[in-house]
Motif scaffolding. Structure first.
Motif, PDB file in Angstrom:
ATOM      1  N   GLU A 152      -0.206  -4.710   1.005  1.00 16.57           N
ATOM      2  CA  GLU A 152      -1.048  -3.738   0.315  1.00 16.57           C
ATOM      3  C   GLU A 152      -2.185  -3.275   1.219  1.00 16.57           C
ATOM      4  O   GLU A 152      -2.465  -2.079   1.314  1.00 16.57           O
ATOM      5  CB  GLU A 152      -1.597  -4.340  -0.980  1.00 16.57           C
ATOM      6  CG  GLU A 152      -0.528  -4.545  -2.033  1.00 16.57           C
ATOM      7  CD  GLU A 152      -1.000  -5.337  -3.238  1.00 16.57           C
ATOM      8  OE1 GLU A 152      -2.062  -6.005  -3.162  1.00 16.57           O
ATOM      9  OE2 GLU A 152      -0.306  -5.297  -4.270  1.00 16.57           O
ATOM     10  N   ARG A 195       4.336   0.101   0.837  1.00 19.74           N
ATOM     11  CA  ARG A 195       4.791   0.353  -0.532  1.00 19.74           C
ATOM     12  C   ARG A 195       5.911  -0.613  -0.889  1.00 19.74           C
ATOM     13  O   ARG A 195       6.712  -0.974  -0.035  1.00 19.74           O
ATOM     14  CB  ARG A 195       5.353   1.776  -0.645  1.00 19.74           C
ATOM     15  CG  ARG A 195       4.381   2.869  -0.319  1.00 19.74           C
ATOM     16  CD  ARG A 195       5.058   4.242  -0.228  1.00 19.74           C
ATOM     17  NE  ARG A 195       6.400   4.290   0.362  1.00 19.74           N
ATOM     18  CZ  ARG A 195       6.665   4.180   1.666  1.00 19.74           C
ATOM     19  NH1 ARG A 195       5.726   3.985   2.539  1.00 19.74           N
ATOM     20  NH2 ARG A 195       7.903   4.263   2.097  1.00 19.74           N
ATOM     21  N   TRP A 206       8.703  -4.901   1.072  1.00 12.35           N
ATOM     22  CA  TRP A 206       7.663  -3.882   1.210  1.00 12.35           C
ATOM     23  C   TRP A 206       7.908  -3.126   2.501  1.00 12.35           C
ATOM     24  O   TRP A 206       8.433  -3.686   3.472  1.00 12.35           O
ATOM     25  CB  TRP A 206       6.280  -4.542   1.229  1.00 12.35           C
ATOM     26  CG  TRP A 206       5.835  -4.956  -0.150  1.00 12.35           C
ATOM     27  CD1 TRP A 206       6.378  -5.931  -0.936  1.00 12.35           C
ATOM     28  CD2 TRP A 206       4.777  -4.387  -0.916  1.00 12.35           C
ATOM     29  NE1 TRP A 206       5.719  -6.007  -2.128  1.00 12.35           N
ATOM     30  CE2 TRP A 206       4.724  -5.078  -2.147  1.00 12.35           C
ATOM     31  CE3 TRP A 206       3.859  -3.375  -0.666  1.00 12.35           C
ATOM     32  CZ2 TRP A 206       3.790  -4.777  -3.130  1.00 12.35           C
ATOM     33  CZ3 TRP A 206       2.928  -3.084  -1.648  1.00 12.35           C
ATOM     34  CH2 TRP A 206       2.906  -3.773  -2.866  1.00 12.35           C
TER      35      TRP A 206
END
Length: 121
Positions: free
Chosen positions: A55, A60, A76
């Motif tokens: 993050e 994402r 991610w």
């Protein structure tokens, strides 16, 4: 995904292999998956412990639309700054490998807890 680019980007991973997985490719180190190549992106394995790092890096989560719902996998996106930097990509790949190696231990603990809870005292 361009296998040659993936091999160059993750050349520092021990015994790197690339195999078909989930309609894309899985990236493995010593037989353990640490990333996916899908939808023209690279996705690194993550868990609750590593998610804040992704993050903070602007990554994402891997989401796609299933038959009746949105599905999120524990991967991610590789941060943008690592896309063309093998040293940076290697840091994230090692984190993904750590997550994969950590996962079976967590599953084993859950299994043992269920087993011991079902045994009479």
């Amino acid at each position: 995904m361009d296998h040659e680019h993936l091999r160059d980007l993750f050349a520092g991973m021990p015994r790197l292999s690339i195999r078909r997985l989930f309609g894309g490719v899985g990236l493995y180190s010593d037989g353990v998956v640490f990333a996916l190549g899908a939808f023209d992106e690279i996705w690194i394995k993550a868990d609750a412990e590593s998610q804040p790092l992704f993050e903070q890096a602007g990554s994402r989560p891997f989401r796609y639309r299933g038959k009746n719902r949105e599905v999120q996998l524990p991967y991610w996106s590789l941060p943008d700054r690592a896309l063309d930097d093998p040293d940076e990509a290697l840091k994230w790949a090692r984190l993904g490998l750590t997550v994969s190696l950590r996962a079976p231990k967590q599953a084993s603990k859950a299994k043992r807890s269920r087993k011991s809870a079902s045994q009479p005292l």
